[in-house]
Scaffold this active site. Structure first.
Site, short mmCIF file in Angstrom:
data_model
loop_
_atom_site.label_atom_id
_atom_site.label_comp_id
_atom_site.label_asym_id
_atom_site.label_seq_id
_atom_site.Cartn_x
_atom_site.Cartn_y
_atom_site.Cartn_z
N SER A 129 0.85 -1.20 -0.02
CA SER A 129 0.11 0.12 0.00
C SER A 129 0.96 1.30 -0.04
CB SER A 129 -0.98 0.10 1.20
OG SER A 129 -2.01 0.71 1.06
N HIS A 164 -4.02 -1.84 -4.45
CA HIS A 164 -5.53 -2.38 -4.31
C HIS A 164 -6.46 -2.24 -5.22
CE1 HIS A 164 -4.15 -1.97 -0.05
NE2 HIS A 164 -4.03 -0.87 -0.01
#
Length: 239
Positions: A129, A164
Site C-alpha cells: 500500500s 489495491h
C-alpha cells in the site's frame, strides 16, 4: 572497478497484515540474498501503530530472519546510529497507511536519503500500500481523503504505482484517468495478492497467491486514453 549491485524494489499486494498463508512474505525473503536476512519493518505510514508492529513481530519471529522495527514518532537513534542501522539491513519492509504523511516524516529525519543509499548498496526495498507507493515517482493514494494523484515519491522505481487495484472499486477508473490525463506517469497497478520484484526498474518476477489476481501495466495511448495490459504471474504455493 567496483561492482555496482542491482537496485531492487518489491511491491506487495499483501503479506503478514492481510494474508494468513504467509506466501508473499516467504517469497520476499527468498530474494533477500542471504541465508538469515536482517529485515527492518518501517511503520511510519500508520503512525507507528503498536498493533501493526505486533503483527509484524509475530509473523517474522518464526521466520528464518533477524527482524527489527524502526520507529520514528518516538525515535531513539541519533543520525549516525540511524544510518548505521538502516544500511545494515538486507530487507526494508514498509507498511501501509498514509503515503503523503510518511514521505514528509521521512524527509524530516533524513530517512529518504538513507533509503536511496541503501538501495544503491543492494538492500531489497519493499512494502504494501503506502509502502509500495513510496518507491515510485508518483502514486495513486487516499492520503488526502478522496483518491487522488500524488506526484511525489523517492523515484527509485520509474513511473507510478496504484495499490489495491482490484479490491477497491474506485481505484481502477481513477488511476486510469490519472494516467490518461497525465496527472500521473504510466505505471503499475497491483491487485491484492500480487507481489512483483523489480531489478533496476524492470520487472524481474511477478507472482500471486490468488489465481485471479494480476499485475497490470497502465499507459496512456495515442488517443489520450489509458490502456491496461495484464502480466502473467506465477502462482505461489503450487510448485
Amino acid at each position: 572497478m567496483a561492482v555496482v549491485p542491482p537496485r531492487r524494489v518489491a511491491l506487495l499486494g499483501g503479506g503478514f497484515s492481510m494474508d494468513e498463508d504467509g506466501l508473499l512474505d516467504d517469497w520476499l525473503l527468498s530474494h533477500a540474498g542471504v541465508a538469515r536476512p536482517k529485515v527492518c519493518f518501517v511503520p511510519t505510514a500508520s503512525g507507528d501503530a503498536p498493533a501493526y508492529v505486533e503483527q509484524f513481530e509475530s509473523a517474522f519471529r518464526s521466520r528464518h530472519c533477524e527482524a527489527s522495527v524502526l520507529p520514528l514518532f518516538r525515535r531513539e537513534l541519533d543520525d549516525a546510529a540511524l544510518r548505521t542501522f538502516l544500511l545494515s539491513q538486507d530487507v526494508v519492509y514498509v507498511g501501509g497507511g498514509n503515503t503523503a504523511n510518511m514521505l514528509a516524516v521521512w524527509r524530516v529525519h533524513g530517512v529518504d536519503r538513507l533509503l536511496r543509499e541503501a538501495a544503491a548498496r543492494g538492500t531489497l526495498l519493499c512494502g504494501i500500500s503506502a509502502g509500495a507507493n513510496c518507491w515510485a515517482e508518483g502514486s495513486h493514494t487516499d492520503s488526502f481523503g478522496p483518491l487522488t494523484s500524488l506526484r511525489d515519491g523517492l523515484g527509485l522505481l520509474p513511473g507510478s504505482v496504484c495499490p489495491h487495484y482490484d479490491s477497491e472499486p474506485a481505484r481502477r477508473p481513477s488511476y486510469q484517468d490519472a494516467v490518461a490525463t497525465g496527472r500521473l506517469p504510466a505505471g503499475w497497478a497491483v491487485d491484492d495478492g500480487v507481489g512483483v520484484l523489480f531489478t533496476d526498474g524492470r520487472v524481474q518476477e511477478p507472482v500471486t497467491r490468488a489465481p485471479d489476481a494480476r499485475l497490470y501495466r497502465v499507459e496512456r495511448d495515442g488517443h489520450g486514453r489509458a490502456s491496461e495490459r495484464g502480466l502473467p504471474c506465477r502462482l505461489l504455493g503450487h510448485g
